[in-house]
Design a protein around this motif. Structure first.
Motif, short mmCIF file in Angstrom:
data_model
loop_
_atom_site.label_atom_id
_atom_site.label_comp_id
_atom_site.label_asym_id
_atom_site.label_seq_id
_atom_site.Cartn_x
_atom_site.Cartn_y
_atom_site.Cartn_z
N MET A 17 38.35 31.14 36.41
CA MET A 17 37.98 31.26 37.81
C MET A 17 39.04 32.03 38.59
O MET A 17 38.72 32.86 39.43
CB MET A 17 37.76 29.85 38.34
CG MET A 17 37.47 29.76 39.79
SD MET A 17 39.02 29.62 40.67
CE MET A 17 38.44 29.10 42.25
N ARG A 18 40.31 31.81 38.27
CA ARG A 18 41.40 32.58 38.93
C ARG A 18 41.28 34.07 38.62
O ARG A 18 41.47 34.91 39.49
CB ARG A 18 42.77 32.10 38.46
CG ARG A 18 43.07 30.68 38.73
CD ARG A 18 43.62 30.44 40.13
NE ARG A 18 43.48 29.03 40.41
CZ ARG A 18 42.91 28.51 41.48
NH1 ARG A 18 42.42 29.28 42.43
NH2 ARG A 18 42.82 27.22 41.63
N GLN A 19 40.98 34.35 37.36
CA GLN A 19 40.81 35.76 36.98
C GLN A 19 39.65 36.39 37.73
O GLN A 19 39.74 37.51 38.22
CB GLN A 19 40.55 35.88 35.48
CG GLN A 19 41.81 35.84 34.66
CD GLN A 19 41.53 35.87 33.16
OE1 GLN A 19 40.37 35.91 32.74
NE2 GLN A 19 42.58 35.85 32.36
N ALA A 20 38.56 35.67 37.80
CA ALA A 20 37.38 36.18 38.51
C ALA A 20 37.70 36.41 39.98
O ALA A 20 37.26 37.39 40.59
CB ALA A 20 36.22 35.19 38.36
N GLN A 21 38.50 35.53 40.53
CA GLN A 21 38.89 35.69 41.94
C GLN A 21 39.70 36.96 42.14
O GLN A 21 39.54 37.66 43.13
CB GLN A 21 39.73 34.49 42.40
CG GLN A 21 38.91 33.30 42.84
CD GLN A 21 39.79 32.19 43.38
OE1 GLN A 21 40.90 31.97 42.89
NE2 GLN A 21 39.29 31.48 44.38
N GLN A 22 40.58 37.22 41.16
CA GLN A 22 41.41 38.42 41.29
C GLN A 22 40.59 39.69 41.16
O GLN A 22 40.84 40.68 41.83
CB GLN A 22 42.54 38.39 40.25
CG GLN A 22 43.72 37.59 40.77
CD GLN A 22 44.79 37.35 39.73
OE1 GLN A 22 44.67 37.81 38.59
NE2 GLN A 22 45.82 36.62 40.10
#
Ligand SMILES: [Zn+2]
Length: 305
Positions: free
Chosen positions: A198-203
Protein backbone atom coordinates in the motif's frame (compact mmCIF):
# COMPACT_ATOMS: atom_id res chain seq x y z
CA UNK A 1 -21.59 -3.72 28.88
CA UNK A 2 -18.93 -6.16 29.85
CA UNK A 3 -17.05 -8.74 27.85
CA UNK A 4 -17.68 -12.33 28.81
CA UNK A 5 -14.39 -14.14 28.76
CA UNK A 6 -14.33 -17.93 28.68
CA UNK A 7 -11.67 -17.90 31.38
CA UNK A 8 -9.91 -15.20 33.36
CA UNK A 9 -6.30 -16.24 32.98
CA UNK A 10 -4.15 -13.33 31.80
CA UNK A 11 -0.73 -13.77 30.21
CA UNK A 12 1.20 -10.53 30.60
CA UNK A 13 4.26 -11.77 28.70
CA UNK A 14 3.55 -9.71 25.59
CA UNK A 15 3.23 -6.43 27.45
CA UNK A 16 5.80 -3.68 27.09
CA UNK A 17 4.89 -1.57 30.10
CA UNK A 18 6.32 1.91 29.81
CA UNK A 19 4.04 3.62 32.28
CA UNK A 20 5.54 5.75 34.94
CA UNK A 21 8.74 5.94 32.95
CA UNK A 22 8.54 9.68 32.52
CA UNK A 23 9.86 10.20 29.01
CA UNK A 24 9.31 13.82 28.11
CA UNK A 25 8.53 15.03 24.65
CA UNK A 26 11.64 16.72 23.43
CA UNK A 27 9.76 19.63 22.02
CA UNK A 28 9.11 18.04 18.68
CA UNK A 29 5.75 16.42 19.04
CA UNK A 30 5.11 13.45 16.90
CA UNK A 31 7.45 12.38 14.18
CA UNK A 32 5.87 9.14 13.11
CA UNK A 33 7.22 8.13 9.74
CA UNK A 34 5.32 6.31 7.10
CA UNK A 35 2.06 8.16 7.29
CA UNK A 36 -1.46 6.99 7.52
CA UNK A 37 -1.64 3.29 8.25
CA UNK A 38 0.92 3.54 10.98
CA UNK A 39 -1.43 5.56 12.97
CA UNK A 40 -4.31 4.45 15.07
CA UNK A 41 -8.01 4.52 15.01
CA UNK A 42 -8.36 7.98 16.37
CA UNK A 43 -5.30 9.91 15.45
CA UNK A 44 -6.78 11.93 12.67
CA UNK A 45 -9.64 12.99 14.75
CA UNK A 46 -7.26 14.93 16.89
CA UNK A 47 -5.47 16.33 13.94
CA UNK A 48 -8.80 17.42 12.62
CA UNK A 49 -9.91 18.83 15.93
CA UNK A 50 -6.72 20.69 16.51
CA UNK A 51 -6.27 21.87 12.96
CA UNK A 52 -2.99 20.13 12.18
CA UNK A 53 -2.29 19.15 8.57
CA UNK A 54 -3.72 16.51 6.37
CA UNK A 55 -2.54 13.41 8.11
CA UNK A 56 0.96 13.21 6.75
CA UNK A 57 3.92 12.89 9.01
CA UNK A 58 4.00 16.54 9.92
CA UNK A 59 4.22 17.47 13.56
CA UNK A 60 1.11 16.86 15.51
CA UNK A 61 0.00 19.22 18.18
CA UNK A 62 0.31 18.09 21.73
CA UNK A 63 -2.80 17.85 23.75
CA UNK A 64 -2.27 18.58 27.40
CA UNK A 65 1.01 16.73 27.45
CA UNK A 66 2.32 16.48 30.96
CA UNK A 67 -0.98 17.11 32.61
CA UNK A 68 -1.58 13.55 33.56
CA UNK A 69 1.95 12.67 34.44
CA UNK A 70 2.03 9.43 36.34
CA UNK A 71 2.90 9.89 39.96
CA UNK A 72 2.78 6.23 40.82
CA UNK A 73 5.80 4.04 40.85
CA UNK A 74 6.21 1.70 37.98
CA UNK A 75 4.72 -1.71 38.60
CA UNK A 76 7.08 -4.62 38.04
CA UNK A 77 6.07 -7.20 35.46
CA UNK A 78 5.50 -9.66 38.28
CA UNK A 79 3.18 -7.19 40.04
CA UNK A 80 1.28 -6.56 36.83
CA UNK A 81 0.92 -10.29 36.30
CA UNK A 82 -0.30 -10.83 39.89
CA UNK A 83 -2.79 -7.96 39.75
CA UNK A 84 -4.24 -9.09 36.41
CA UNK A 85 -4.66 -12.65 37.63
CA UNK A 86 -6.38 -11.71 40.89
CA UNK A 87 -10.10 -12.33 41.30
CA UNK A 88 -12.27 -9.82 39.48
CA UNK A 89 -9.31 -8.14 37.72
CA UNK A 90 -10.92 -8.28 34.28
CA UNK A 91 -13.90 -6.31 35.53
CA UNK A 92 -11.89 -3.93 37.60
CA UNK A 93 -8.86 -3.02 35.51
CA UNK A 94 -8.93 -1.69 31.96
CA UNK A 95 -5.29 -2.61 31.35
CA UNK A 96 -5.79 -6.22 32.45
CA UNK A 97 -8.88 -6.50 30.28
CA UNK A 98 -7.03 -5.15 27.26
CA UNK A 99 -4.15 -7.55 27.88
CA UNK A 100 -6.70 -10.36 27.93
CA UNK A 101 -8.16 -9.14 24.63
CA UNK A 102 -4.64 -8.98 23.23
CA UNK A 103 -3.91 -12.54 24.45
CA UNK A 104 -7.05 -13.82 22.76
CA UNK A 105 -6.21 -11.93 19.56
CA UNK A 106 -2.80 -13.58 19.61
CA UNK A 107 -4.21 -17.09 19.92
CA UNK A 108 -7.01 -16.57 17.39
CA UNK A 109 -4.71 -15.12 14.74
CA UNK A 110 -1.97 -17.64 15.47
CA UNK A 111 -4.56 -20.33 14.84
CA UNK A 112 -6.04 -18.71 11.78
CA UNK A 113 -2.68 -17.99 10.13
CA UNK A 114 -1.61 -21.54 10.93
CA UNK A 115 -4.68 -22.93 9.17
CA UNK A 116 -3.79 -20.85 6.15
CA UNK A 117 -0.14 -21.88 6.19
CA UNK A 118 0.98 -18.31 6.84
CA UNK A 119 3.82 -17.20 9.08
CA UNK A 120 2.71 -15.53 12.23
CA UNK A 121 4.17 -13.89 15.28
CA UNK A 122 2.55 -11.60 17.83
CA UNK A 123 3.08 -7.87 18.13
CA UNK A 124 3.90 -6.38 21.53
CA UNK A 125 1.38 -4.38 23.50
CA UNK A 126 2.91 -1.18 24.83
CA UNK A 127 1.27 0.94 27.51
CA UNK A 128 2.64 4.41 28.00
CA UNK A 129 1.87 7.73 29.65
CA UNK A 130 2.03 11.02 27.77
CA UNK A 131 4.87 10.28 25.38
CA UNK A 132 7.20 7.53 24.30
CA UNK A 133 9.89 6.64 21.79
CA UNK A 134 8.87 4.15 19.14
CA UNK A 135 10.40 2.54 16.08
CA UNK A 136 8.29 5.03 14.12
CA UNK A 137 9.55 8.09 15.95
CA UNK A 138 8.60 9.84 19.12
CA UNK A 139 4.90 9.80 19.88
CA UNK A 140 2.73 11.63 22.34
CA UNK A 141 -0.56 10.23 23.52
CA UNK A 142 -2.43 12.85 21.50
CA UNK A 143 -1.96 10.63 18.45
CA UNK A 144 -4.34 8.11 19.93
CA UNK A 145 -3.78 4.35 19.83
CA UNK A 146 -1.53 3.24 16.99
CA UNK A 147 0.52 0.40 15.58
CA UNK A 148 4.13 0.85 14.52
CA UNK A 149 5.23 -1.64 11.82
CA UNK A 150 8.94 -0.92 12.39
CA UNK A 151 8.96 -2.30 15.95
CA UNK A 152 5.71 -4.27 15.69
CA UNK A 153 4.15 -2.78 18.78
CA UNK A 154 0.64 -1.56 19.48
CA UNK A 155 0.82 1.65 21.53
CA UNK A 156 -1.87 2.67 23.98
CA UNK A 157 -2.12 5.45 26.51
CA UNK A 158 -4.98 4.32 28.70
CA UNK A 159 -5.78 7.72 30.20
CA UNK A 160 -5.98 9.17 26.76
CA UNK A 161 -8.05 6.29 25.45
CA UNK A 162 -10.49 6.94 28.25
CA UNK A 163 -10.72 10.60 27.35
CA UNK A 164 -11.27 9.84 23.68
CA UNK A 165 -14.03 7.45 24.48
CA UNK A 166 -15.75 10.08 26.58
CA UNK A 167 -15.34 12.80 23.98
CA UNK A 168 -16.35 10.76 20.97
CA UNK A 169 -19.02 8.51 22.33
CA UNK A 170 -17.17 5.28 21.57
CA UNK A 171 -17.85 3.94 25.01
CA UNK A 172 -17.89 0.50 26.53
CA UNK A 173 -15.45 -2.30 27.08
CA UNK A 174 -16.06 -3.89 23.71
CA UNK A 175 -15.46 -0.51 22.04
CA UNK A 176 -11.99 -0.75 23.57
CA UNK A 177 -11.66 -4.30 22.33
CA UNK A 178 -12.57 -3.08 18.83
CA UNK A 179 -9.89 -0.37 18.96
CA UNK A 180 -7.27 -2.91 20.02
CA UNK A 181 -8.48 -5.42 17.42
CA UNK A 182 -8.24 -2.70 14.74
CA UNK A 183 -4.61 -2.02 15.70
CA UNK A 184 -3.97 -5.75 15.72
CA UNK A 185 -5.39 -5.73 12.21
CA UNK A 186 -2.58 -3.37 11.17
CA UNK A 187 -0.10 -5.91 12.51
CA UNK A 188 -1.68 -8.58 10.30
CA UNK A 189 -1.38 -6.21 7.33
CA UNK A 190 2.27 -5.82 8.20
CA UNK A 191 2.77 -9.61 8.36
CA UNK A 192 0.88 -10.13 5.11
CA UNK A 193 2.81 -7.42 3.28
CA UNK A 194 -0.32 -5.40 2.57
CA UNK A 195 1.05 -2.43 4.44
CA UNK A 196 4.23 -2.30 2.35
CA UNK A 197 2.33 -2.80 -0.91
CA UNK A 198 0.00 0.00 0.00
CA UNK A 199 2.90 2.38 0.74
CA UNK A 200 4.40 1.62 -2.65
CA UNK A 201 1.08 2.22 -4.35
CA UNK A 202 0.77 5.52 -2.53
CA UNK A 203 4.17 6.59 -3.78
CA UNK A 204 3.31 5.65 -7.33
CA UNK A 205 -0.07 7.36 -7.22
CA UNK A 206 0.19 10.30 -4.85
CA UNK A 207 -3.18 11.56 -5.99
CA UNK A 208 -4.73 8.40 -4.56
CA UNK A 209 -2.81 8.52 -1.31
CA UNK A 210 -5.90 9.06 0.82
CA UNK A 211 -7.96 6.43 -0.98
CA UNK A 212 -5.27 3.85 -0.27
CA UNK A 213 -5.14 4.94 3.33
CA UNK A 214 -8.91 4.57 3.65
CA UNK A 215 -8.73 1.07 2.13
CA UNK A 216 -6.01 0.06 4.63
CA UNK A 217 -7.99 1.42 7.56
CA UNK A 218 -11.27 -0.16 6.50
CA UNK A 219 -9.50 -3.47 6.10
CA UNK A 220 -8.24 -3.17 9.69
CA UNK A 221 -11.86 -2.58 10.73
CA UNK A 222 -12.90 -5.66 8.80
CA UNK A 223 -10.16 -7.71 10.47
CA UNK A 224 -11.43 -6.46 13.84
CA UNK A 225 -14.85 -7.81 12.87
CA UNK A 226 -13.39 -11.15 11.78
CA UNK A 227 -11.54 -11.32 15.07
CA UNK A 228 -14.78 -10.86 17.03
CA UNK A 229 -16.23 -13.95 15.39
CA UNK A 230 -13.05 -16.03 15.67
CA UNK A 231 -12.70 -15.06 19.33
CA UNK A 232 -16.27 -16.16 19.93
CA UNK A 233 -15.54 -19.55 18.33
CA UNK A 234 -12.25 -19.93 20.18
CA UNK A 235 -12.22 -22.20 23.22
CA UNK A 236 -10.45 -19.79 25.52
CA UNK A 237 -11.95 -16.76 23.88
CA UNK A 238 -14.98 -14.65 24.50
CA UNK A 239 -18.68 -15.27 24.62
CA UNK A 240 -19.78 -12.59 22.20
CA UNK A 241 -23.12 -10.88 22.76
CA UNK A 242 -25.24 -8.76 20.42
CA UNK A 243 -24.57 -5.88 22.79
CA UNK A 244 -20.82 -6.26 22.23
CA UNK A 245 -21.23 -6.06 18.49
CA UNK A 246 -23.51 -3.04 18.76
CA UNK A 247 -20.87 -1.34 20.89
CA UNK A 248 -18.13 -2.02 18.36
CA UNK A 249 -20.31 -0.81 15.49
CA UNK A 250 -21.08 2.36 17.36
CA UNK A 251 -17.39 2.91 18.07
CA UNK A 252 -16.52 2.31 14.40
CA UNK A 253 -19.04 4.96 13.43
CA UNK A 254 -17.84 7.38 16.09
CA UNK A 255 -14.36 7.43 14.55
CA UNK A 256 -15.60 7.85 10.97
CA UNK A 257 -13.93 10.76 9.16
CA UNK A 258 -17.23 12.48 8.38
CA UNK A 259 -18.32 12.39 12.02
CA UNK A 260 -14.99 13.69 13.19
CA UNK A 261 -14.83 16.45 10.60
CA UNK A 262 -18.35 17.53 11.30
CA UNK A 263 -17.68 17.70 15.00
CA UNK A 264 -14.44 19.58 14.50
CA UNK A 265 -15.32 22.04 11.77
CA UNK A 266 -19.01 21.58 11.00
CA UNK A 267 -18.06 20.57 7.45
CA UNK A 268 -17.31 17.33 5.65
CA UNK A 269 -14.51 17.12 3.08
CA UNK A 270 -14.38 13.66 1.56
CA UNK A 271 -11.10 14.26 -0.29
CA UNK A 272 -9.22 14.50 2.96
CA UNK A 273 -10.55 11.29 4.47
CA UNK A 274 -7.94 8.83 5.64
CA UNK A 275 -9.98 6.26 7.59
CA UNK A 276 -13.39 6.17 5.90
CA UNK A 277 -16.84 7.41 6.80
CA UNK A 278 -18.89 6.30 9.78
CA UNK A 279 -21.06 4.20 7.46
CA UNK A 280 -18.05 2.59 5.75
CA UNK A 281 -16.31 1.76 9.00
CA UNK A 282 -19.41 0.18 10.45
CA UNK A 283 -20.05 -1.67 7.19
CA UNK A 284 -16.56 -3.17 7.00
CA UNK A 285 -16.51 -4.15 10.65
CA UNK A 286 -19.83 -5.86 10.05
CA UNK A 287 -18.60 -7.60 6.89
CA UNK A 288 -15.75 -9.06 8.89
CA UNK A 289 -17.96 -10.03 11.78
CA UNK A 290 -20.65 -11.64 9.60
CA UNK A 291 -18.21 -13.67 7.50
CA UNK A 292 -15.49 -14.47 10.02
CA UNK A 293 -13.25 -14.67 6.95
CA UNK A 294 -10.35 -12.34 6.18
CA UNK A 295 -10.73 -13.09 2.47
CA UNK A 296 -13.92 -11.04 2.59
CA UNK A 297 -11.94 -7.98 3.67
CA UNK A 298 -10.85 -6.93 0.19
CA UNK A 299 -11.17 -3.19 0.63
CA UNK A 300 -8.48 -2.62 -2.01
CA UNK A 301 -10.36 -4.33 -4.82
CA UNK A 302 -11.71 -1.17 -6.37
CA UNK A 303 -8.23 0.38 -6.32
CA UNK A 304 -6.67 -2.51 -8.19
CA UNK A 305 -4.16 -3.36 -5.50
ZN1 LIG B 1 -5.90 2.26 11.84
Amino acid sequence: MGIEFDDDRVDTGGVDDRRGGGIGLGGGGLALGGGAGVIGVVIYLLVAVLGGGDGGSSGFPQLGAGSANSTGQQESSQELNDRCNADGALDKYTDCRLIKVYDIADSTWDDEFGKRGLDYHAPKLAFFDNATNTGCGQASSSVGPFYCPADEEIYLDLNFLDQLQKDYGAQGTFAQAYILAHEYGHHLQNLLGTEAQMRQAQQKNPDKENEYSVALELQADCYAGVWSTLADQQKSGIDLTKGNIAEAQKAAQAVGDDRIQKKATGKVDQDSWTHGSAAQRKEWFTTGYSSGDIDQCDTFGALGL
